[in-house]
Scaffold this motif. Sequence first.
Motif, PDB file in Angstrom:
ATOM      1  N   ASN A  63      18.113  16.189 -14.618  1.00 53.87           N
ATOM      2  CA  ASN A  63      18.153  16.673 -13.235  1.00 53.87           C
ATOM      3  C   ASN A  63      18.226  18.197 -13.197  1.00 53.87           C
ATOM      4  O   ASN A  63      17.538  18.845 -12.399  1.00 53.87           O
ATOM      5  N   LEU A  64      19.054  18.761 -14.065  1.00 54.53           N
ATOM      6  CA  LEU A  64      19.206  20.219 -14.114  1.00 54.53           C
ATOM      7  C   LEU A  64      17.896  20.896 -14.502  1.00 54.53           C
ATOM      8  O   LEU A  64      17.557  21.962 -13.973  1.00 54.53           O
ATOM      9  N   PHE A  70      11.900  24.194 -10.339  1.00 60.07           N
ATOM     10  CA  PHE A  70      11.557  24.462  -8.944  1.00 60.07           C
ATOM     11  C   PHE A  70      12.335  25.652  -8.382  1.00 60.07           C
ATOM     12  O   PHE A  70      11.828  26.373  -7.513  1.00 60.07           O
ATOM     13  N   TYR A  71      13.548  25.877  -8.877  1.00 62.05           N
ATOM     14  CA  TYR A  71      14.355  27.007  -8.419  1.00 62.05           C
ATOM     15  C   TYR A  71      13.663  28.319  -8.764  1.00 62.05           C
ATOM     16  O   TYR A  71      13.532  29.220  -7.927  1.00 62.05           O
ATOM     17  N   SER A  72      13.208  28.423 -10.006  1.00 55.81           N
ATOM     18  CA  SER A  72      12.486  29.622 -10.427  1.00 55.81           C
ATOM     19  C   SER A  72      11.157  29.738  -9.698  1.00 55.81           C
ATOM     20  O   SER A  72      10.721  30.838  -9.324  1.00 55.81           O
ATOM     21  N   SER A  73      10.496  28.610  -9.452  1.00 54.23           N
ATOM     22  CA  SER A  73       9.202  28.622  -8.768  1.00 54.23           C
ATOM     23  C   SER A  73       9.324  29.022  -7.299  1.00 54.23           C
ATOM     24  O   SER A  73       8.322  29.363  -6.659  1.00 54.23           O
ATOM     25  N   TYR A 106      18.249  28.007  -1.218  1.00 58.61           N
ATOM     26  CA  TYR A 106      19.621  27.531  -1.023  1.00 58.61           C
ATOM     27  C   TYR A 106      19.747  26.043  -1.355  1.00 58.61           C
ATOM     28  O   TYR A 106      20.791  25.601  -1.841  1.00 58.61           O
ATOM     29  N   PHE A 107      18.713  25.284  -1.098  1.00 57.19           N
ATOM     30  CA  PHE A 107      18.728  23.859  -1.423  1.00 57.19           C
ATOM     31  C   PHE A 107      18.928  23.651  -2.926  1.00 57.19           C
ATOM     32  O   PHE A 107      19.849  22.946  -3.369  1.00 57.19           O
ATOM     33  N   LEU A 108      18.097  24.291  -3.726  1.00 56.81           N
ATOM     34  CA  LEU A 108      18.170  24.107  -5.176  1.00 56.81           C
ATOM     35  C   LEU A 108      19.391  24.814  -5.771  1.00 56.81           C
ATOM     36  O   LEU A 108      20.004  24.308  -6.710  1.00 56.81           O
ATOM     37  N   GLY A 109      19.747  25.968  -5.212  1.00 58.36           N
ATOM     38  CA  GLY A 109      20.900  26.696  -5.735  1.00 58.36           C
ATOM     39  C   GLY A 109      22.209  25.957  -5.525  1.00 58.36           C
ATOM     40  O   GLY A 109      23.023  25.832  -6.454  1.00 58.36           O
ATOM     41  N   PHE A 154      20.686  19.597   0.323  1.00 54.68           N
ATOM     42  CA  PHE A 154      19.638  19.601   1.347  1.00 54.68           C
ATOM     43  C   PHE A 154      20.215  19.974   2.716  1.00 54.68           C
ATOM     44  O   PHE A 154      19.665  20.838   3.417  1.00 54.68           O
ATOM     45  N   PHE A 155      21.309  19.350   3.113  1.00 51.32           N
ATOM     46  CA  PHE A 155      21.862  19.621   4.439  1.00 51.32           C
ATOM     47  C   PHE A 155      22.498  21.011   4.521  1.00 51.32           C
ATOM     48  O   PHE A 155      22.464  21.661   5.578  1.00 51.32           O
ATOM     49  N   HIS A 156      23.067  21.487   3.417  1.00 54.59           N
ATOM     50  CA  HIS A 156      23.600  22.854   3.398  1.00 54.59           C
ATOM     51  C   HIS A 156      22.475  23.858   3.636  1.00 54.59           C
ATOM     52  O   HIS A 156      22.592  24.780   4.439  1.00 54.59           O
ATOM     53  N   SER A 157      21.367  23.653   2.944  1.00 55.65           N
ATOM     54  CA  SER A 157      20.231  24.553   3.095  1.00 55.65           C
ATOM     55  C   SER A 157      19.581  24.425   4.466  1.00 55.65           C
ATOM     56  O   SER A 157      19.143  25.415   5.066  1.00 55.65           O
TER      57      SER A 157
END
Length: 312
Positions: A63-64, A70-73, A106-109, A154-157
């Motif tokens: 998962n990480l 995707f975070y870097s992308s 923010y979603f991925l972070g 997801f909801f935080h972002s």
Amino acid sequence: MDNMTLVTEFILFGVSDTQELHSFLFGLFLLLYLTNVSGNLAVASITLWDSHLCTPMYFFVGNLSFIDIFYSSTTVPKMFVGLVWGGTGGSPISWRGCITQMFFFYFLGSTEAMLLTVMGYDRYLAVCRPLHYPLLMSRRLCWALAGSVWTAGFFHSLLHAIMASCLSFCCKQHLSHFFCDVSPLLEISCSDIQFNQILLAGVTGSIILGCLTLTIVSYAMILRAVLGMRSAEGLRKAFSTCGAHLTLVAIRYGCSGAMYLRPRSQRSLATDRLVTVLYTAVTPVLNPLIYTLRNKEVKAALRRVIARRVYA
């Protein structure tokens, strides 16, 4: 209100103000990005294909790896655009593109921060409750924990994206960053940003501090268990089990704390850009390196996968 205009795009500053460095930085970040994608994709694939790695620890590592890709992308490709545009005064990004980029950032972070906390709990059970570990950390619980952190992220972002989309902007459209973050948007907004600041400091700060606190608690329990071990083999196994995850936690939270928990009076564009580059372009590369170069199980699984592909 007369000075307000309908903003359709923003202008992003580059990662560096020195144009002579742009070619070098483009090559460097391209190498890091390709290493990140190929390395994390390899780790994620190995955790799926090799039956010896069908354990809770490697389920979360997989998962990480997907998060890091995707975070870097989310930010690095736009960074490339800024380096190519060079001295034109910045690269444009549409309003919708800006909100979308911020959402995924923010979603991925936040998902990654919560996933690292879950991995800390997993390491606690593996070291402190080894006999009950298979029962306590069942596959069903692994899926439930992973689903929970992805949903919470997801909801935080989504909350950040909704609040940012409600902002009004004056004629100034230049964002003092190389990607769309909340803080630069608030700096150029003509709206009342008090609630956005509370959301950024209160909710995002609470997620960072809460996840860090829970991780510290997990490792405090692990440390107490390790200090009670009399066997050298038990100590070696405990350190090898937790070393990779603890290294990632130290790097990630060090960068996140430097970015979001500093007083506003100590913040500067140069520092923000440096810290953001570290945890969006550099640290994702460390995950595959840490979990392959320092992990005998992953290296053995990689050899098995390569052997199957060669002799198939």
